[in-house]
Design an enzyme around this catalytic site. Structure first.
Site, mmCIF file in Angstrom:
data_model
loop_
_atom_site.group_PDB
_atom_site.id
_atom_site.type_symbol
_atom_site.label_atom_id
_atom_site.label_comp_id
_atom_site.label_asym_id
_atom_site.label_seq_id
_atom_site.Cartn_x
_atom_site.Cartn_y
_atom_site.Cartn_z
ATOM 1 N N CYS A 1 16.399 11.881 55.108
ATOM 2 C CA CYS A 1 16.362 12.169 54.125
ATOM 3 C C CYS A 1 14.401 11.929 54.240
ATOM 4 C CB CYS A 1 16.557 12.675 53.155
ATOM 5 S SG CYS A 1 16.871 11.316 51.618
ATOM 6 N N ARG B 1 19.576 12.694 48.553
ATOM 7 C CA ARG B 1 20.621 13.322 49.365
ATOM 8 C C ARG B 1 21.185 12.151 50.684
ATOM 9 N NH1 ARG B 1 15.741 17.528 50.952
ATOM 10 N NH2 ARG B 1 14.668 15.350 51.231
ATOM 11 N N ASP C 1 15.258 18.676 47.837
ATOM 12 C CA ASP C 1 15.556 17.485 47.539
ATOM 13 C C ASP C 1 15.033 17.494 46.063
ATOM 14 O OD1 ASP C 1 14.270 15.198 46.674
ATOM 15 O OD2 ASP C 1 12.740 15.562 48.148
HETATM 16 P P1 4NP Z 1 15.175 12.410 48.896
HETATM 17 O O1 4NP Z 1 14.508 12.159 48.153
HETATM 18 O O2 4NP Z 1 14.910 12.663 50.241
HETATM 19 O O3 4NP Z 1 16.517 12.739 48.801
HETATM 20 O O4 4NP Z 1 15.648 10.413 49.001
HETATM 21 C C1 4NP Z 1 13.180 12.139 47.688
HETATM 22 C C2 4NP Z 1 12.995 10.621 46.563
HETATM 23 C C3 4NP Z 1 11.674 10.230 47.108
HETATM 24 C C4 4NP Z 1 10.203 11.160 46.915
HETATM 25 C C5 4NP Z 1 11.269 12.008 47.747
HETATM 26 C C6 4NP Z 1 12.282 12.132 47.811
HETATM 27 N N1 4NP Z 1 9.281 9.961 47.043
HETATM 28 O O5 4NP Z 1 8.394 10.366 47.066
HETATM 29 O O6 4NP Z 1 9.365 9.070 46.099
#
Ligand code: 4NP
Length: 155
Positions: A9, A15, A123
Site C-alpha cells: 500500500c 492496509r 485508504d
Molecule cells: P496505508 O495508509 O497506505 O493503508 O498504510 C496510509 C498511511 C499513511 C499515509 C498514507 C496512507 N501517510 O501519508 O502518512
C-alpha cells in the site's frame, strides 16, 4: 522453497499490514512467506497504525510485531505475487518493473473478488475505526480467495 507473497500500500501502516496478517492466518506456516511494504517512506521502521492493530486483534490476528518497509525494485525478483491495494500503488509499483515477468506479478487485490472491476481498497488513514473494520472485511474476502487458489496450486 516457499511461495512468497507481498502486500503493498502507500504507507505500509494501515492496509497492507492487515492484508499480511490476514493472509498469513489463512496459510500453513510451512511453504508460504507473506510480507508487506509501502510505496512511501514516511513510516519505515514503524509499527502498524493502532487502528489496524485493534481491528486485527478483534479478529484474532496479531500484527503488532510488523514494521514498515519501503518497496524496493529487488522485490520483483524476491516475491512470486505482489498484491497492491489501489490503482495508485499499482502505477507506482509498475513503474519500477523491468520485465514482463515483473509486471505480471502485480495484481490489484480486490480483483480476486471482483475480477476486472479495478476496485481500490480505500485508504482508511484519514478515517475512523469503522473504516478500518470495513477494510478488514474486504481484505478478508480477498485473502480467502488468494489462500484457496495458492493451496489448490500446491495440491
Ligand atoms: P496505508 O495508509 O497506505 O493503508 O498504510 C496510509 C498511511 C499513511 C499515509 C498514507 C496512507 N501517510 O501519508 O502518512
Amino acid at each position: 522453497m516457499s511461495v512468497k507473497i507481498l502486500m503493498v500500500c502507500l504507507g505500509n501502516i494501515c492496509r497492507s499490514p492487515l492484508a499480511e496478517g490476514i493472509l498469513t492466518s489463512k496459510l500453513p506456516k510451512h511453504g508460504f512467506f507473506v510480507d508487506s511494504a509501502g510505496t512511501g517512506t514516511w513510516h519505515v521502521g514503524n509499527a502498524p497504525d493502532t487502528r489496524s492493530i485493534a481491528t486485527a486483534k478483534r479478529n484474532g490476528i496479531d500484527i503488532s510485531h510488523q514494521r514498515g518497509k519501503h518497496f524496493k525494485p529487488s522485490f520483483f525478483k524476491e516475491y512470486d505475487y505482489i498484491y497492491v491495494m489501489d490503482i495508485n500503488n499499482y502505477q507506482d509499483v509498475l513503474q519500477m518493473a523491468k520485465t514482463e515477468t515483473d509486471k505480471q506479478k502485480v495484481r490489484l487485490i480486490l480483483d480476486e473478488v471482483f475480477p476486472g472491476e479495478n476496485l481500490d481498497v480505500p485508504d482508511p488513514y484519514h478515517g475512523v475505526q469503522l473504516n478500518f473494520d470495513q477494510v478488514f472485511d474486504m481484505l478478508d474476502e480477498a485473502c480467502e480467495s488468494i489462500a484457496k487458489k495458492l493451496l489448490k496450486k500446491q495440491s
